[in-house]
Write a protein that holds these residues in place. Structure first.
Motif, mmCIF file in Angstrom:
data_model
loop_
_atom_site.group_PDB
_atom_site.id
_atom_site.type_symbol
_atom_site.label_atom_id
_atom_site.label_comp_id
_atom_site.label_asym_id
_atom_site.label_seq_id
_atom_site.Cartn_x
_atom_site.Cartn_y
_atom_site.Cartn_z
ATOM 1 N N THR A 1 30.600 44.129 42.809
ATOM 2 C CA THR A 1 31.352 45.129 42.105
ATOM 3 C C THR A 1 32.657 45.013 43.083
ATOM 4 O OG1 THR A 1 29.591 46.659 41.289
ATOM 5 C CG2 THR A 1 31.860 47.646 41.376
ATOM 6 N N LEU A 2 33.763 44.697 42.469
ATOM 7 C CA LEU A 2 35.004 44.578 42.929
ATOM 8 C C LEU A 2 35.996 45.704 42.713
ATOM 9 C CD1 LEU A 2 36.949 42.907 44.684
ATOM 10 C CD2 LEU A 2 37.708 41.918 42.622
ATOM 11 N N PHE A 3 36.273 46.440 43.856
ATOM 12 C CA PHE A 3 37.296 47.559 43.880
ATOM 13 C C PHE A 3 38.557 47.173 44.241
ATOM 14 C CE2 PHE A 3 32.920 49.501 44.266
ATOM 15 C CZ PHE A 3 33.143 50.688 43.373
ATOM 16 N N ILE A 4 39.580 47.582 43.467
ATOM 17 C CA ILE A 4 40.950 47.171 43.602
ATOM 18 C C ILE A 4 41.845 48.578 43.875
ATOM 19 C CG2 ILE A 4 43.139 45.963 43.447
ATOM 20 C CD1 ILE A 4 41.458 44.022 41.407
ATOM 21 N N ALA A 5 42.298 48.773 45.181
ATOM 22 C CA ALA A 5 42.767 50.267 45.407
ATOM 23 C C ALA A 5 44.270 50.107 45.888
ATOM 24 C CB ALA A 5 41.849 51.083 46.133
ATOM 25 N N ILE B 1 35.285 34.737 35.411
ATOM 26 C CA ILE B 1 33.904 35.384 35.422
ATOM 27 C C ILE B 1 33.754 36.573 34.687
ATOM 28 C CG2 ILE B 1 32.340 36.067 37.474
ATOM 29 C CD1 ILE B 1 33.984 34.773 39.410
ATOM 30 N N PRO B 2 33.746 36.550 33.432
ATOM 31 C CA PRO B 2 33.569 37.487 32.463
ATOM 32 C C PRO B 2 32.685 38.639 33.080
ATOM 33 C CG PRO B 2 33.505 35.502 31.379
ATOM 34 C CD PRO B 2 33.256 34.981 32.721
ATOM 35 N N SER B 3 31.514 38.466 33.459
ATOM 36 C CA SER B 3 30.475 39.463 33.823
ATOM 37 C C SER B 3 30.831 40.037 34.880
ATOM 38 C CB SER B 3 29.092 38.607 33.979
ATOM 39 O OG SER B 3 29.366 37.774 34.947
#
Length: 386
Positions: A242-246, A265-267
């Motif tokens: 899971t990638l979070f961008i803040a 990476i669509p998923s």
């Protein structure tokens, strides 16, 4: 000790150096010193303001007022507070949109030469210093370098500080001795803030991230970094990610990055958090398993994002592009960081080891006091090397 900090702007959350100066001033107050702040070129005001920011005396001078009136007001105010030491926190773009700040620097130098104990903290130097930089930036950088050398030559400060070892090397090549003053985080570690962040996730209906490796990107996303290699490593990993961008970015946006990653990476699970208050960001940094830095490794000491990761005890994945500043071994940062990961060694485990959060502000403040307390001779350099 009675210390005056000078910077360009003090609008909270709008100027990184202004935020840094305020946090440093608060730390010095805690150590029982007197501190005042002069913002001499503030673009967020139409009129001048004298105020107290959480007990710190400050004077904000609008950049819409003439330099002559600002100098008169500054001198009256400085003479009134009678500082033992003045530290100018300098950013070349703080006085001209392209950094061509000849006149403002000449004017401020003329003001500060009335006082015997003045030091400079260079938060930024000239652009175009790396081998990989564009010809355009190298040409502009030569002008910036001349301005910075003129500043030091004309003012003759008692000490020069800068934020990282690479900049120390660049200054040294120009005959300017300097001291290292690392950047600390503008995001304080707030115990228990992780709960606040989890509440935001729950309100958005975001669940089940505990079984994945939680990566976080915080702050500015540059146009150029090891994005392709990062994508390649994401494709290879067997872990759920899971990638979070803040935070906010004034370059490559979070939405653009999400689109690019989703094409490959669509998923991939990507969560964008936008700009958040410090308490929520502290909670975010406590929640994720690893922080990703997109800054060149040679400049990490000047990165507030890197400092935030370190101060929150996070393992760090280095995804910034290497740059060659031709400064010898000083190009390497923090080789002993035991939780530093390169992209080639992308972790597979879901749970990452963290270390104890660190508050480095107290140590930095004490180092400043120790160094300026020893200040006697002035830094004197030739304007042109023969």
């Amino acid at each position: 000790m009675n210390i005056l900090f000078i910077c360009g702007c003090l609008e909270g959350g709008k100027d990184g150096v202004g935020d840094y100066v305020q946090i440093l001033a608060k730390e010095l107050l805690l150590q029982q010193h007197e501190v005042a702040i002069l913002a001499i070129n503030d673009p967020f005001l139409s009129v001048n303001e004298e105020e107290k920011i959480e007990t710190i005396l400050s004077l904000r001078l609008s950049n819409k007022k003439s330099w002559g009136s600002r100098v008169i007001k500054s001198r009256e105010w400085i003479d009134e507070i009678k500082p033992d030491h003045i530290m100018w926190h300098f950013v070349i773009y703080g006085y001209h949109p392209r950094g061509f700040s000849f006149r403002p620097i000449h004017i401020i130098n003329k003001l500060l030469k009335n006082y015997s104990q003045v030091s400079i903290m260079f938060h930024e130097l000239w652009i175009g210093a790396a081998k990989e930089d564009s010809i355009k930036n190298k040409i502009i950088g030569e002008i910036h370098k001349l301005i910075i050398k003129y500043l030091v030559w004309d003012l003759k400060p008692v000490k020069v500080f800068t934020s990282n070892s690479t900049y120390m090397g660049l200054l040294s090549k120009e005959g300017i001795p300097s001291f290292l003053l690392p950047i600390f985080s503008n995001i304080p570690y707030i115990p228990g803030a992780e709960i606040l962040f989890e509440d935001i996730l729950n309100a958005r209906g975001i669940v089940n991230t505990e079984e994945s490796l939680k990566l976080g990107i915080f702050g500015t996303i540059p146009f150029v970094w090891q994005k392709e290699k990062f994508i390649s490593q994401l494709k290879k990993t067997k872990s759920s990610i899971t990638l979070f961008i803040a935070g906010r970015s004034n370059q490559y946006t979070a939405a653009e990055l999400k689109d690019d990653l989703k094409k490959e990476i669509p998923s991939l699970n990507i969560i964008i958090l936008e700009e958040q208050p410090p308490a929520i960001i502290s909670g975010f940094l406590q929640y994720i398993d690893m922080g990703i830095t997109l800054t060149a490794p040679q400049l990490l000491e000047k990165s507030g994002v890197y400092a935030a990761y370190v101060e929150h005890g996070l393992p760090i994945l280095f995804a910034g592009l290497d740059k060659n500043f031709n400064c010898g071994n000083k190009d390497l940062v923090d080789d002993n960081h035991h939780l530093k990961w390169e992209l080639d060694g992308f972790p597979e485990q879901v749970k990452m080891e963290k270390f104890t959060p660190r508050n480095i502000k107290e140590k930095i403040a004490r180092n400043i006091l120790e160094i300026i307390g020893e200040a006697q001779s002035k830094v004197s350099i030739p304007l042109i090397k023969m």
